[in-house]
Design a protein around this motif. Sequence first.
Motif, PDB file in Angstrom:
ATOM      1  N   TRP A 190       0.741  -1.432  -0.017  1.00  0.00           N
ATOM      2  CA  TRP A 190      -0.104   0.108  -0.438  1.00  0.00           C
ATOM      3  C   TRP A 190       0.718   1.280  -0.111  1.00  0.00           C
ATOM      4  O   TRP A 190       1.472   1.437   1.100  1.00  0.00           O
ATOM      5  N   PRO A 191       0.422   1.774  -0.967  1.00  0.00           N
ATOM      6  CA  PRO A 191       1.580   3.733  -0.904  1.00  0.00           C
ATOM      7  C   PRO A 191       1.236   4.228   0.498  1.00  0.00           C
ATOM      8  O   PRO A 191      -0.365   4.358  -0.137  1.00  0.00           O
ATOM      9  N   VAL A 192       1.864   4.542   0.975  1.00  0.00           N
ATOM     10  CA  VAL A 192       1.272   5.663   2.303  1.00  0.00           C
ATOM     11  C   VAL A 192       2.047   6.705   2.552  1.00  0.00           C
ATOM     12  O   VAL A 192       1.745   7.481   4.267  1.00  0.00           O
ATOM     13  N   THR A 193       1.892   7.113   1.398  1.00  0.00           N
ATOM     14  CA  THR A 193       3.701   8.718   1.205  1.00  0.00           C
ATOM     15  C   THR A 193       2.218   9.706   1.693  1.00  0.00           C
ATOM     16  O   THR A 193       2.944  10.337   2.376  1.00  0.00           O
ATOM     17  N   ASP A 194       0.901   9.898   1.170  1.00  0.00           N
ATOM     18  CA  ASP A 194       0.529  10.720   1.808  1.00  0.00           C
ATOM     19  C   ASP A 194       0.019  10.989   3.340  1.00  0.00           C
ATOM     20  O   ASP A 194       0.077  11.733   3.898  1.00  0.00           O
ATOM     21  N   ILE A 195      -0.304   9.771   3.999  1.00  0.00           N
ATOM     22  CA  ILE A 195      -0.214   9.700   5.157  1.00  0.00           C
ATOM     23  C   ILE A 195       1.129   9.634   6.144  1.00  0.00           C
ATOM     24  O   ILE A 195       1.034  10.772   6.766  1.00  0.00           O
ATOM     25  N   VAL A 196       2.051   9.703   5.113  1.00  0.00           N
ATOM     26  CA  VAL A 196       3.294  10.267   6.439  1.00  0.00           C
ATOM     27  C   VAL A 196       3.422  11.930   5.710  1.00  0.00           C
ATOM     28  O   VAL A 196       3.504  12.119   6.921  1.00  0.00           O
ATOM     29  N   HIS A 197       2.836  12.067   5.329  1.00  0.00           N
ATOM     30  CA  HIS A 197       3.320  14.164   5.247  1.00  0.00           C
ATOM     31  C   HIS A 197       2.120  14.281   6.098  1.00  0.00           C
ATOM     32  O   HIS A 197       2.624  15.187   7.166  1.00  0.00           O
ATOM     33  N   ASP A 198       1.192  13.458   6.470  1.00  0.00           N
ATOM     34  CA  ASP A 198       0.052  13.938   7.284  1.00  0.00           C
ATOM     35  C   ASP A 198       1.203  13.717   8.651  1.00  0.00           C
ATOM     36  O   ASP A 198       0.376  15.049   9.490  1.00  0.00           O
ATOM     37  N   TRP A 199       1.072  12.712   8.858  1.00  0.00           N
ATOM     38  CA  TRP A 199       1.985  12.894  10.272  1.00  0.00           C
ATOM     39  C   TRP A 199       3.458  13.936   9.991  1.00  0.00           C
ATOM     40  O   TRP A 199       2.872  14.883  10.845  1.00  0.00           O
ATOM     41  N   ARG A 200       3.567  13.979   9.301  1.00  0.00           N
ATOM     42  CA  ARG A 200       5.328  15.512   9.262  1.00  0.00           C
ATOM     43  C   ARG A 200       4.547  16.736   9.254  1.00  0.00           C
ATOM     44  O   ARG A 200       4.763  17.601   9.768  1.00  0.00           O
ATOM     45  N   ALA A 201       2.670  16.323   8.757  1.00  0.00           N
ATOM     46  CA  ALA A 201       2.614  18.019   9.113  1.00  0.00           C
ATOM     47  C   ALA A 201       2.096  18.195  10.473  1.00  0.00           C
ATOM     48  O   ALA A 201       1.210  19.527  10.642  1.00  0.00           O
ATOM     49  N   GLY A 202       2.096  17.374  11.276  1.00  0.00           N
ATOM     50  CA  GLY A 202       1.227  17.079  12.539  1.00  0.00           C
ATOM     51  C   GLY A 202       0.209  16.434  13.288  1.00  0.00           C
ATOM     52  O   GLY A 202       0.090  16.015  14.769  1.00  0.00           O
ATOM     53  N   ALA A 203       0.026  15.709  12.248  1.00  0.00           N
ATOM     54  CA  ALA A 203      -0.715  14.772  12.611  1.00  0.00           C
ATOM     55  C   ALA A 203      -0.329  13.347  13.622  1.00  0.00           C
ATOM     56  O   ALA A 203       0.855  13.122  13.480  1.00  0.00           O
ATOM     57  N   GLU A 204      -1.211  13.001  14.500  1.00  0.00           N
ATOM     58  CA  GLU A 204      -0.652  12.215  15.673  1.00  0.00           C
ATOM     59  C   GLU A 204      -0.179  11.308  14.919  1.00  0.00           C
ATOM     60  O   GLU A 204      -1.371  10.223  14.468  1.00  0.00           O
ATOM     61  N   ASN A 205       0.755  10.551  14.853  1.00  0.00           N
ATOM     62  CA  ASN A 205       1.496   8.705  14.162  1.00  0.00           C
ATOM     63  C   ASN A 205       0.406   7.903  15.475  1.00  0.00           C
ATOM     64  O   ASN A 205       1.036   7.330  16.321  1.00  0.00           O
ATOM     65  N   HIS A 206      -0.810   7.318  15.134  1.00  0.00           N
ATOM     66  CA  HIS A 206      -1.277   6.375  16.388  1.00  0.00           C
ATOM     67  C   HIS A 206      -0.593   4.953  15.858  1.00  0.00           C
ATOM     68  O   HIS A 206      -1.391   4.041  15.432  1.00  0.00           O
ATOM     69  N   GLY A 207      -0.144   4.582  14.830  1.00  0.00           N
ATOM     70  CA  GLY A 207       0.107   3.484  13.549  1.00  0.00           C
ATOM     71  C   GLY A 207      -1.178   3.825  11.989  1.00  0.00           C
ATOM     72  O   GLY A 207      -1.548   4.477  11.881  1.00  0.00           O
ATOM     73  N   LEU A 208      -1.049   2.466  11.544  1.00  0.00           N
ATOM     74  CA  LEU A 208      -2.028   1.992  11.220  1.00  0.00           C
ATOM     75  C   LEU A 208      -2.659   1.195  10.571  1.00  0.00           C
ATOM     76  O   LEU A 208      -2.422   0.053  11.589  1.00  0.00           O
ATOM     77  N   ALA A 209      -4.348   1.074  10.542  1.00  0.00           N
ATOM     78  CA  ALA A 209      -5.159   0.518  10.223  1.00  0.00           C
ATOM     79  C   ALA A 209      -5.301  -0.719   9.072  1.00  0.00           C
ATOM     80  O   ALA A 209      -5.889  -0.063   7.874  1.00  0.00           O
ATOM     81  N   LEU A 210      -5.278  -1.613   9.277  1.00  0.00           N
ATOM     82  CA  LEU A 210      -6.003  -2.959   7.694  1.00  0.00           C
ATOM     83  C   LEU A 210      -6.953  -3.728   8.171  1.00  0.00           C
ATOM     84  O   LEU A 210      -7.090  -3.785   8.570  1.00  0.00           O
ATOM     85  N   GLN A 211      -8.023  -2.929   7.117  1.00  0.00           N
ATOM     86  CA  GLN A 211      -9.190  -3.908   7.064  1.00  0.00           C
ATOM     87  C   GLN A 211      -9.512  -3.374   5.692  1.00  0.00           C
ATOM     88  O   GLN A 211      -9.919  -2.739   4.755  1.00  0.00           O
ATOM     89  N   SER A 212     -11.326  -3.601   5.478  1.00  0.00           N
ATOM     90  CA  SER A 212     -11.631  -4.533   4.256  1.00  0.00           C
ATOM     91  C   SER A 212     -12.500  -2.813   4.243  1.00  0.00           C
ATOM     92  O   SER A 212     -12.909  -1.879   4.774  1.00  0.00           O
ATOM     93  N   PRO A 213     -12.429  -2.392   2.532  1.00  0.00           N
ATOM     94  CA  PRO A 213     -12.933  -0.599   1.999  1.00  0.00           C
ATOM     95  C   PRO A 213     -14.147  -0.930   2.700  1.00  0.00           C
ATOM     96  O   PRO A 213     -15.262  -0.497   2.928  1.00  0.00           O
ATOM     97  N   ASP A 214     -14.916  -2.369   3.252  1.00  0.00           N
ATOM     98  CA  ASP A 214     -16.182  -1.999   3.377  1.00  0.00           C
ATOM     99  C   ASP A 214     -17.041  -3.677   4.560  1.00  0.00           C
ATOM    100  O   ASP A 214     -16.636  -4.792   4.018  1.00  0.00           O
ATOM    101  N   GLU A 215     -16.282  -3.140   5.154  1.00  0.00           N
ATOM    102  CA  GLU A 215     -16.145  -4.571   6.703  1.00  0.00           C
ATOM    103  C   GLU A 215     -18.112  -5.282   6.616  1.00  0.00           C
ATOM    104  O   GLU A 215     -17.564  -6.270   7.206  1.00  0.00           O
ATOM    105  N   ALA A 216     -18.871  -4.549   5.811  1.00  0.00           N
ATOM    106  CA  ALA A 216     -20.259  -5.387   5.625  1.00  0.00           C
ATOM    107  C   ALA A 216     -20.284  -6.192   4.915  1.00  0.00           C
ATOM    108  O   ALA A 216     -21.080  -6.965   4.679  1.00  0.00           O
TER     109      ALA A 216
END
Length: 332
Positions: free
Chosen positions: A46-72
């Motif tokens: 999974w490319p997570v460059t944008d998420i890493v940029h969010d962390w660098r911009a100040g978003a708290e880093n609590h890690g990543l969650a792996l889940q189905s796009p539609d858990e139903a």
Amino acid sequence: MRRVTGTWAADFLHWGNQPASTDEDAQIATKGVTKFCKPSPDTIEWPVTDIVHDWRAGAENHGLALQSPDEAAGDGLWTFGSYDSENHPIPQLVVTMDVASAPAVRGVNIGPSYREGDSVWLKGSPSAMYALINDPAGGRMTAEFQIEHDPAVPGQGTGLIWTATSSQTSANGKPLVRIPAGIVQDGWKIRWRARAHNVTAGTVSDWSAWGHGTVATDVPEITAHEVFPSYQYEGRTMSIGLTPDLRATVTHPFADSMWVEFQMEYDPEQPRQGTGLIWESVDEDVPSGEQAVVTIPEGLVDGGLWVQWRVRASGGPFQSEWSDWQKLILDF
């Protein structure tokens, strides 16, 4: 793959207390992996460059969650290796970044030398200089060194005395250069500095702060050899008892404390009693102008033994020669 926005603890995590996550910059992988098609098992990215940029911009880093796009949706059971998997590779987060070259000098040393407080003395003609350098961008590096006359003492000379550049080393290396003999004289006050070159990036650091020192050739002086308790008999020193102290006074013009070595061996005038070294000992941290003292251990020697002993002192790299042999007959 989603960015987790709430806190959580691995030891207490279960389906009912999952932390919150956001679909902002979330990524969906569509690669199909099944046990019926090779390769299996396989990896998914999974490319997570944008998420890493969010962390660098100040978003708290609590890690990543792996889940189905539609858990139903009932899209089957997916099994992934975790950090404690024994049979499958563990998950990895790979971050690639561009780092600007910023070479720096973290320290410069010249030696052999002796430091007491803010004062530095260099033993005779210093033989080497080295620097601690680094650059977060990596690459091959060198260090450039300079030795100058101290401008506070213009009567000894002015300007550059010597310069050299080291061979290449790593970005966290310790480049070293050898200093030619005879380029400085006893009593000179000199200064030195270095700067780092990143050969790969073509960048150069600022010069380090100047280091200052005085060239000296002084060695400790050893005087007043003494055996205590003892007495003189027919021109020879006789100990009282078999465990006397061996003493000597050590002085140095600038070394505040010294390491003093003692050696005792059989007297070559009496070869039938034995030959060579019997015992050696050290008195550590002896203040300049004070007595160094060692005591012959109990049971080491028999009465009537003829011996000789000597002393050597060191203040940092400034080391005396061995003193003359002192004759002694141990108590009968």
